[in-house]
Write an enzyme that holds these catalytic residues in place. Structure first.
Site, mmCIF file in Angstrom:
data_model
loop_
_atom_site.group_PDB
_atom_site.id
_atom_site.type_symbol
_atom_site.label_atom_id
_atom_site.label_comp_id
_atom_site.label_asym_id
_atom_site.label_seq_id
_atom_site.Cartn_x
_atom_site.Cartn_y
_atom_site.Cartn_z
ATOM 1 C CG HIS A 1 -1.586 1.354 1.494
ATOM 2 N ND1 HIS A 1 -2.925 1.301 1.303
ATOM 3 C CD2 HIS A 1 -1.242 2.388 1.592
ATOM 4 C CE1 HIS A 1 -3.379 2.443 1.831
ATOM 5 N NE2 HIS A 1 -2.489 3.346 1.926
ATOM 6 C CD GLU A 2 1.814 3.711 3.539
ATOM 7 O OE1 GLU A 2 2.281 4.793 3.167
ATOM 8 O OE2 GLU A 2 0.946 3.586 4.392
ATOM 9 C CG HIS B 1 0.578 6.236 -0.659
ATOM 10 N ND1 HIS B 1 -0.755 6.393 -1.585
ATOM 11 C CD2 HIS B 1 -0.025 5.628 0.493
ATOM 12 C CE1 HIS B 1 -1.788 6.242 -0.772
ATOM 13 N NE2 HIS B 1 -1.574 5.690 0.394
ATOM 14 C CG ASP C 1 -25.984 -45.534 -6.100
ATOM 15 O OD1 ASP C 1 -25.713 -44.416 -5.956
ATOM 16 O OD2 ASP C 1 -25.656 -46.614 -5.348
#
Length: 415
Positions: free
Chosen positions: A21-22, A25, A212
């Site tokens: 995230h950083e 930036h 079945d």
């Protein structure tokens, strides 16, 4: 041990997400020519760092996030060197600042979407056609899964000593059998079967089924239990009959896609997550009393918010129970939530900075049209009381969720 490893692994995943995230930036700021002086993973004392160019990179002692320092994020920043003034962030066009401030959330969205696409082509995404409500489940075919017992009272709990055995199991019915009639009354869906069984007196009953593809019948001794009406699950209970079975879904829970089809499936599922996230955020104020109840000794509501601590604990549970699908889906959901939350137009969140930038732009445009001088930049100092209030409320809520996750955590697997 597996649980602890899962907790640690999920915590590392979260730390990596926040660090990226950083980095979002930082990389976008550098691409536009803004000056970034610091990029660190963690907070507190510096453990290790190095400088490359004009930016210091490093690791700090408390691994609870990360940060990057962009020169001049607001006009009121007082630590901008005069030589750096032309590169101060606030001097750049609003669209560039918007990209830089939203890059963190975009990174979270990219992580979530990337993980979803990989899951779509490898293990599948949740099937949108899978019943999500009791009403939808009642339209499923009446294919049974044997219960280990019958809980006589109206309670959702595990079997205990003294509980009657499942009548269906005693009659040699098996998982996957499809009920077609009870005492001659036809049954086609799970809802039909519930209504017919509950309307039948406790005791001996003839159950027709297929196994079945072959039809057969069994004599079943229906148990007497206390249940509310099917139309009102919270209504008063009364004596009804029970077969001692659950629903075995025939609709697959997940669907796998090819690489191209996975793109559309990922987009559709993301839209669903967006709606769910919006609803979850709207319910947060309503859930505060439930969190307090959980802290003070009451039962923990499964629908209450969780902190990073709670998410890590759930990650540990998923790993300990070899439920990796749930582990990665939790990672996706958390990244998506953080991405959306961070764009809320509140300081100190990135969305608050974006909202102020566009407010300034709109205000300047209006003033120019009415022939008045540009009022200039918003004074962030005047907004500090609101910012402090947001920090205080957010901090209190975080403390509340962390405490609940420590003293009374949400548990998805029985102990």
């Amino acid at each position: 041990m597996a649980n602890l490893l899962g907790v640690a692994l999920f915590a590392v995943f979260i730390l990596v997400s926040v660090s990226l995230h950083e980095a979002g930036h930082m990389l976008t700021a550098k691409a536009f020519g803004m000056k970034v002086t610091r990029y660190f993973v963690g907070f507190g004392p510096t453990l290790w760092s190095f400088k490359r160019g004009e930016t210091e990179y490093g690791i700090k002692g408390i691994p609870l996030g990360g940060f990057c320092k962009i020169v001049g994020m607001t006009p009121q920043d007082d630590d901008v060197d005069p030589a750096d003034e032309p590169r101060a962030m606030w001097r750049y066009p609003v669209w560039k600042r918007t990209i830089v401030m939203s890059a963190g959330s975009i990174t979270h969205f990219a992580l979530a979407l990337g993980a979803l696409w990989v899951m779509a082509v490898s293990v599948g995404l949740p099937n949108p056609a899978f019943p999500s409500t009791d009403a939808e489940a009642r339209n499923e075919p009446a294919v049974i899964a044997l219960a280990p017992c019958v809980v006589v009272e109206n309670a959702s709990r595990a079997c205990q000593a003294g509980d009657p055995a499942s009548p269906a199991a005693k009659a040699q019915l098996k998982d996957g059998d499809r009920i077609t009639a009870v005492n001659g009354r036809p049954v086609s869906t799970w809802g039909d079967m519930l209504e017919v069984v509950r309307a039948t007196k406790p005791g001996s009953a003839t159950v027709a089924y297929t196994r079945d593809g072959q039809p057969a019948t069994a004599t079943v001794d229906l148990a007497a239990v206390q249940r509310p009406p099917l139309s009102d699950p919270k209504g008063a209970t009364s004596a009804v009959s029970a077969l001692g079975v659950g629903l075995q879904f025939t609709t697959p829970t997940r669907v796998e896609y090819g690489p191209v089809a996975a793109v559309g499936a990922t987009a559709d599922f993301t839209g669903t997550m967006a709606v769910q996230t919006a609803h979850a955020m709207q319910r947060i104020p309503q859930k505060v009393p439930a969190l307090w109840t959980a802290i003070t000794g009451g039962e923990r509501d499964m629908d209450t918010p969780i902190s990073v601590v709670g998410a890590s604990r759930l990650g540990g549970e998923f790993v300990a129970n070899d439920a990796w699908y749930g582990f990665f889906m939790l990672f996706v959901s958390l990244n998506f939530f953080i991405g959306v939350f961070n764009l809320l137009p509140l300081l100190p969140l990135d969305g608050g900075h974006i909202a102020i930038s566009w407010f300034e732009r709109a205000r300047s445009w209006v003033y120019a049209r009415i022939g008045r001088p540009d009022p200039g930049r918003v004074d962030y100092l005047k907004l500090m009381p609101i910012t402090y209030a947001v920090i205080l409320i957010g901090g209190a809520f975080t403390l509340l969720t962390v405490t609940a996750d420590v003293v009374n955590p949400i548990t998805l697997f029985s102990r």
